[in-house]
Write a protein that holds these residues in place. Structure first.
Motif, mmCIF file in Angstrom:
data_model
loop_
_atom_site.group_PDB
_atom_site.id
_atom_site.type_symbol
_atom_site.label_atom_id
_atom_site.label_comp_id
_atom_site.label_asym_id
_atom_site.label_seq_id
_atom_site.Cartn_x
_atom_site.Cartn_y
_atom_site.Cartn_z
ATOM 1 N N GLY A 54 0.642 -1.055 0.119
ATOM 2 C CA GLY A 54 -0.062 -0.339 -0.013
ATOM 3 C C GLY A 54 1.103 1.055 -0.267
ATOM 4 O O GLY A 54 1.971 1.203 -0.622
ATOM 5 N N ASP A 55 0.528 1.969 1.312
ATOM 6 C CA ASP A 55 0.776 3.602 1.214
ATOM 7 C C ASP A 55 1.766 3.997 1.459
ATOM 8 O O ASP A 55 2.597 4.538 1.837
ATOM 9 N N SER A 56 2.252 2.121 2.456
ATOM 10 C CA SER A 56 3.507 2.429 3.301
ATOM 11 C C SER A 56 4.906 3.310 2.760
ATOM 12 O O SER A 56 4.896 4.307 3.549
ATOM 13 N N GLY A 57 5.108 2.951 2.186
ATOM 14 C CA GLY A 57 6.464 3.122 1.719
ATOM 15 C C GLY A 57 6.771 4.544 1.269
ATOM 16 O O GLY A 57 7.537 5.497 1.329
ATOM 17 N N GLU A 58 5.543 5.298 0.342
ATOM 18 C CA GLU A 58 4.715 6.523 -0.121
ATOM 19 C C GLU A 58 5.154 7.087 1.118
ATOM 20 O O GLU A 58 6.180 8.002 1.403
ATOM 21 N N ILE A 59 4.371 6.556 2.353
ATOM 22 C CA ILE A 59 4.294 8.080 3.527
ATOM 23 C C ILE A 59 5.738 7.869 3.976
ATOM 24 O O ILE A 59 6.071 9.163 4.951
ATOM 25 N N ILE A 60 6.376 6.576 4.317
ATOM 26 C CA ILE A 60 7.067 6.536 5.957
ATOM 27 C C ILE A 60 8.671 7.440 4.506
ATOM 28 O O ILE A 60 9.417 8.544 5.062
ATOM 29 N N THR A 61 8.716 7.270 3.130
ATOM 30 C CA THR A 61 9.763 8.678 1.972
ATOM 31 C C THR A 61 9.080 9.988 2.572
ATOM 32 O O THR A 61 10.547 10.850 2.780
ATOM 33 N N ALA A 62 8.210 10.531 2.335
ATOM 34 C CA ALA A 62 7.215 11.423 2.087
ATOM 35 C C ALA A 62 8.454 12.241 3.547
ATOM 36 O O ALA A 62 8.408 13.362 3.832
ATOM 37 N N ILE A 63 7.660 11.965 5.125
ATOM 38 C CA ILE A 63 8.100 11.751 5.929
ATOM 39 C C ILE A 63 9.928 12.351 6.073
ATOM 40 O O ILE A 63 10.037 13.512 6.635
ATOM 41 N N SER A 64 9.800 11.237 5.650
ATOM 42 C CA SER A 64 11.710 10.994 5.902
ATOM 43 C C SER A 64 12.617 11.937 5.307
ATOM 44 O O SER A 64 13.700 12.733 5.078
ATOM 45 N N SER A 65 12.552 12.465 4.291
ATOM 46 C CA SER A 65 13.100 13.696 3.144
ATOM 47 C C SER A 65 12.067 14.583 2.815
ATOM 48 O O SER A 65 12.343 15.319 1.956
ATOM 49 N N SER A 66 11.456 15.066 4.072
ATOM 50 C CA SER A 66 11.206 16.701 4.062
ATOM 51 C C SER A 66 9.725 16.664 3.060
ATOM 52 O O SER A 66 9.679 17.631 2.123
ATOM 53 N N GLY A 67 9.511 14.859 2.305
ATOM 54 C CA GLY A 67 8.247 15.355 1.407
ATOM 55 C C GLY A 67 6.715 15.733 1.791
ATOM 56 O O GLY A 67 7.100 16.008 3.136
ATOM 57 N N VAL A 68 5.707 15.291 0.739
ATOM 58 C CA VAL A 68 4.872 15.630 1.351
ATOM 59 C C VAL A 68 3.986 14.081 0.462
ATOM 60 O O VAL A 68 3.816 13.801 -0.399
ATOM 61 N N ILE A 69 2.678 14.102 2.056
ATOM 62 C CA ILE A 69 2.194 13.220 1.392
ATOM 63 C C ILE A 69 0.844 12.957 0.617
ATOM 64 O O ILE A 69 1.095 13.946 0.033
ATOM 65 N N HIS A 70 0.455 11.940 0.040
ATOM 66 C CA HIS A 70 -0.197 11.699 -1.002
ATOM 67 C C HIS A 70 -1.905 12.769 -0.674
ATOM 68 O O HIS A 70 -1.756 12.938 0.392
ATOM 69 N N PRO A 71 -2.578 12.948 -1.412
ATOM 70 C CA PRO A 71 -3.789 14.025 -0.912
ATOM 71 C C PRO A 71 -4.208 13.484 0.053
ATOM 72 O O PRO A 71 -4.526 11.848 -0.168
ATOM 73 N N PRO A 72 -4.817 14.025 1.647
ATOM 74 C CA PRO A 72 -4.778 16.502 1.455
ATOM 75 C C PRO A 72 -3.924 15.933 2.309
ATOM 76 O O PRO A 72 -3.266 17.715 2.610
ATOM 77 N N GLY A 73 -2.748 15.143 2.382
ATOM 78 C CA GLY A 73 -1.048 15.916 3.102
ATOM 79 C C GLY A 73 -0.412 15.617 4.347
ATOM 80 O O GLY A 73 0.399 15.442 4.436
ATOM 81 N N TYR A 74 -1.828 15.147 5.015
ATOM 82 C CA TYR A 74 -1.273 14.506 6.430
ATOM 83 C C TYR A 74 -0.641 15.245 7.329
ATOM 84 O O TYR A 74 0.563 14.791 7.331
ATOM 85 N N PRO A 75 -0.161 16.403 7.168
ATOM 86 C CA PRO A 75 0.618 17.712 7.719
ATOM 87 C C PRO A 75 0.624 17.102 8.871
ATOM 88 O O PRO A 75 1.907 17.268 9.660
ATOM 89 N N LEU A 76 0.030 16.859 10.423
ATOM 90 C CA LEU A 76 -0.145 16.523 11.957
ATOM 91 C C LEU A 76 0.955 15.551 11.682
ATOM 92 O O LEU A 76 1.486 14.865 12.448
ATOM 93 N N PHE A 77 0.669 14.368 11.051
ATOM 94 C CA PHE A 77 0.761 12.851 10.510
ATOM 95 C C PHE A 77 2.006 12.813 10.430
ATOM 96 O O PHE A 77 3.000 12.913 11.108
ATOM 97 N N THR A 78 2.509 13.914 9.381
ATOM 98 C CA THR A 78 3.604 14.345 9.017
ATOM 99 C C THR A 78 5.188 14.795 10.166
ATOM 100 O O THR A 78 5.870 14.190 10.134
ATOM 101 N N LEU A 79 4.165 15.508 10.629
ATOM 102 C CA LEU A 79 5.221 15.996 11.525
ATOM 103 C C LEU A 79 5.599 15.414 12.972
ATOM 104 O O LEU A 79 6.901 15.422 13.859
#
Length: 595
Positions: A54-79
Motif C-alpha cells: 500500500g502507501d507505506s513506502g510513500e508515507i515513510i519516504t515523504a516524512i523522512s525526506s521532507s516531502g509531501v504525502i498524497h492528498p490531503p497531505g496529512y501535515p499532522l501525521f508528517t510532523l
C-alpha cells in the motif's frame, strides 16, 4: 467487582510519584491505561520492521525526506512522524514511524473502552468489547504497518467520548475538547467532518437549551479552526504554488473516484464490499448482537443511539460514493460504533451473571471470548514482525540492475518500495529509479545514454505493450526489447545482437542470489493487490524458465516452472496458462498438474 488494575497487585506501601499518579486516576482511567498498554505491546510485537504494501513506502519516504504525502497531505501525521524519527534511535524509518502508528492504535482501543463505559456498560464488558475491536482484522492490519488510519480512529473516538461526557455532565471542557479533536482531525483525515451531525446529536439538547449557546458556538468554532488548520502551513511551505497547494489539500486528483450510485446495479459493488468487510471483522454472526445492542441502547438512551447511527450512516454513504478498492479502512469508525452496540449486549450478559452470583472466571470468559477468538484467528495474518519480503524484492530489483542503470517502475506497490529502499536505505545510489509517469520527451535523450531496466511483470513479449500510451513509452516500445534478468527486465536496444547463452548465464547468476521469501498473505480480502510480490516472483521465474525452453533446454525449463508451482501453486498455474499457447513445457506441466 474489583477493578482491572487491582489484579496487577500495585502496592501502596511506597508512596512514590508513580503510585501517587495511579491513585489520582479513576478506575476507568486505570483500566483504559492498562488496556492501551496491552495493545501497544501487541501492536509493537507484530509491527512490520520495514516497508510494506500500500502507501507505506510513500508515507515513510515523504516524512523522512521532507516531502509531501498524497492528498490531503496529512501535515499532522508528517510532523509526529518526524518527531518519532528523532526520538527513536534504532531501526529503519519504517519501524520508528510505525511505533507511532502502533501507539495511536493502542490509544484508540483505550478510548473505545471509555466510549463504551460512558453509555453505562459495565467495566468487564467494556474491556471485552474494546479488545474485540483491537484484534479485529481491518483495525489490527492498520496498526502493524505505517498507515494513517489508526490515528484517524483515535481522533474520532476522542471526539465521540467527549461529546458523550458533555451530554452526561454538561462540562463545557468536554465540549471544547471534542472541538479540538475535530480540528486536529481536519489536519489529518478530512472525512472526520462526516461525524459532525452525529456528534451534535450526541451532545443532546443541553447544547442548545442551556444559556450561553452563542458563546459556546463561538469558542467551539474558534478551537476547531485554530487547533488543526494552521498545520497545513507545512504543506504551503513545501508545495509553494497556491494552486498546487489547494488541489493537493482538497484532493482534486481523486474526484474521478466519486460516483453516486444511481441504480441497483451500481449499488451492488459497494454493498458487496461492505458485507465482505463486516464478515472479515467478525460481524457476520455478530450482526444479531449489534442489532440487540441497538434495541437495548435505544430503550435506554435513544438520543445516543441516533447519534451513533447518524455517524455510521454518513460514513457508509460516503464510502458508497467513493469507488476505490481499498475502502475497508474508511469503515473503521463504523466498525468501532458496531462494537459499542456489541458491548451493550455483553454488559447485559455480565449483569445477568452478577445477579446470579456467578464466579469471576465465568464473567471473564463471557466477556473475553470474542477478543480471544479474534486474537487466535487474526494473529497469523497480522503478525508482520518478520515480514521483510517486500523490502527484499526491492533490493533484488536494484541488485539486478547494471551499473548506472535507469530502473523504470510502475504502480504504487512497485514504486513506493523501490523509493524507500533506494532513497532511505541508500542502496545502489548509482541507479536512477524513475516512475513511468515521470517520463517525458526531454528524458529520452538522457535515457539513450544509460542502461535501461524495467520492473513490469508479465511474459516478456507482453511487458512493453502494458506500459500505456505516451510518446516516451512508444519510443521505448519501438527501440527496446525486454529481456528477463532476475526479477527485472533488461531493456536491450533492438539494434543489439542478443546471445541467448549470455542472457541465460546472466539470468542464472541473478537467480542464484535470490531466495524466495516467506510472504504473509493479504490479511483482508479487500486489500489492494495483496499478492503483488508473490505474483512478481512467479512471473519472472516463468520468464526465466521460458528462456531455457527457447534455448532448447526443456529439462531446465521444466525445473524452473516447478519451482514456481511449488512456491505459489495458484499464481504459477495462472501464469503458465497464459504461456501455454507458445510454451510446450508449460502446457505439459499444466496437463500433468490437472491429472
Amino acid at each position: 467487582m474489583r477493578p482491572l488494575y487491582r489484579y496487577l497487585k500495585i502496592k501502596d506501601k511506597s508512596p512514590n510519584i508513580l503510585t501517587r499518579m495511579i491513585r489520582k486516576l479513576s478506575r476507568d482511567s486505570r483500566n483504559a491505561a492498562i488496556l492501551g498498554l496491552v495493545f501497544f505491546v501487541l501492536y509493537s510485537a507484530t509491527l512490520c520492521p520495514t516497508v510494506f504494501r500500500g502507501d507505506s513506502g510513500e508515507i515513510i519516504t515523504a516524512i523522512s525526506s521532507s516531502g509531501v504525502i498524497h492528498p490531503p497531505g496529512y501535515p499532522l501525521f508528517t510532523l509526529i512522524g518526524k518527531l518519532f524519527l528523532a526520538l527513536i534511535p534504532f531501526g529503519e524509518p519504517a519501524l520508528r514511524i510505525g511505533m507511532f502508528v502502533a501507539l495511536a492504535g493502542a490509544v484508540a482501543v483505550a478510548l473505545l473502552y471509555r466510549v463504551i463505559r460512558e453509555i453505562g456498560t459495565p467495566p468487564l464488558a467494556s474491556l471485552g468489547a474494546a479488545a474485540f475491536f483491537g484484534v479485529s482484522l481491518t483495525f489490527w492490519s492498520q496498526c502493524n504497518r505505517v498507515e494513517v488510519y489508526s490515528f484517524h480512529v483515535l481522533l474520532a473516538l476522542l471526539a465521540i467520548w467527549q461529546c458523550l461526557r458533555y451530554r452526561a455532565t454538561g462540562e463545557e471542557k468536554a465540549l471544547y475538547l471534542a472541538c479540538i479533536a475535530l480540528g486536529i482531525g481536519l489536519a489529518h483525515h478530512l472525512t472526520i467532518v462526516l461525524l459532525v451531525p452525529g456528534l451534535l446529536v450526541l451532545c443532546g439538547m443541553r447544547l442548545w437549551r442551556v444559556a450561553g449557546l452563542a458563546r459556546r458556538l463561538l469558542i467551539g468554532i474558534t478551537l476547531l479552526a485554530v487547533s488543526g488548520l494552521p498545520l497545513y502551513g507545512v504543506l504551503w511551505v513545501r508545495l509553494a504554488d497556491p494552486d498546487v497547494f489547494w488541489a493537493h489539500v482538497t484532493g482534486s486528483s481523486y474526484r474521478f473516484y466519486f460516483a453516486v450510485p444511481r441504480s441497483l446495479d451500481t449499488l451492488q459493488r459497494p454493498l458487496k464490499l461492505l458485507m465482505t468487510i463486516f464478515v472479515e471483522n467478525g460481524f457476520g454472526p455478530l450482526s444479531v448482537l449489534s442489532a440487540l445492542g441497538g434495541l437495548a441502547l435505544g430503550r435506554r438512551s435513544p438520543g445516543v443511539l441516533c447519534g451513533l447511527l447518524l455517524m455510521a450512516l454518513a460514513i457508509t454513504l460516503y464510502c458508497f460514493c467513493y469507488t476505490i478498492e481499498d475502502i475497508a479502512p474508511y469503515y473503521l469508525v463504523v466498525l468501532a460504533l458496531g462494537v459499542v452496540l456489541v458491548g451493550v449486549v455483553l454488559g447485559q450478559v455480565e449483569q445477568a451473571l452478577v445477579s446470579r452470583a456467578r464466579p469471576l472466571a465465568v464473567r471473564l470468559a463471557a466477556c473475553f471470548v470474542l477478543p480471544t477468538l479474534g486474537l487466535a484467528l487474526n494473529f497469523p495474518a497480522c503478525n508482520l514482525h518478520t515480514a521483510t519480503g517486500i523490502r527484499q524484492l526491492a533490493q533484488q530489483k536494484l541488485r539486478a540492475c547494471a551499473p548506472r542503470s535507469v530502473l523504470l517502475c510502475q504502480g504504487d506497490e512497485d514504486t513506493y518500495s523501490l523509493r524507500y529502499t533506494h532513497n532511505l536505505l541508500k542502496m545502489r545510489p548509482d541507479v536512477t529509479v524513475l516512475d513511468t509517469e515521470q517520463l517525458s520527451q526531454s528524458d529520452m535523450t538522457q535515457l539513450e545514454k544509460r542502461p535501461l531496466a524495467s520492473t513490469y511483470f508479465g511474459t516478456s513479449a507482453q511487458n512493453l505493450a502494458q506500459l500505456g500510451e505516451s510518446p516516451a513509452l512508444e519510443w521505448l516500445r519501438t527501440n527496446y526489447l525486454p529481456v528477463p534478468r532476475g526479477v527485472i527486465l533488461s531493456l536491450v536496444p533492438k539494434t543489439t545482437a542478443l546471445a541467448l547463452t549470455q542472457v541465460l548465464a546472466e539470468g542464472k547468476a541473478s537467480w542464484d542470489t535470490i531466495e524466495l521469501p516467506e510472504l504473509p498473505l493479504a490479511p483482508t480480502a479487500t486489500e489492494v493487490d495483496g499478492d503483488y510480490t508473490r505474483r512478481h516472483y512467479v512471473t519472472m521465474l516463468c520468464n526465466y524458465g521460458f528462456l531455457y525452453e527457447q534455448a532448447g533446454q526443456t529439462q531446465q525449463a521444466s525445473a524452473v516452472f516447478l519451482i514456481a508451482l511449488n512456491w505459489a501453486p495458484e499464481l504459477a498455474q495462472a501464469t503458465l496458462k497464459g504461456m501455454e499457447a507458445r510454451s510446450r513445457v508449460a502446457a505439459e506441466l499444466l496437463r500433468r498438474t490437472q491429472l
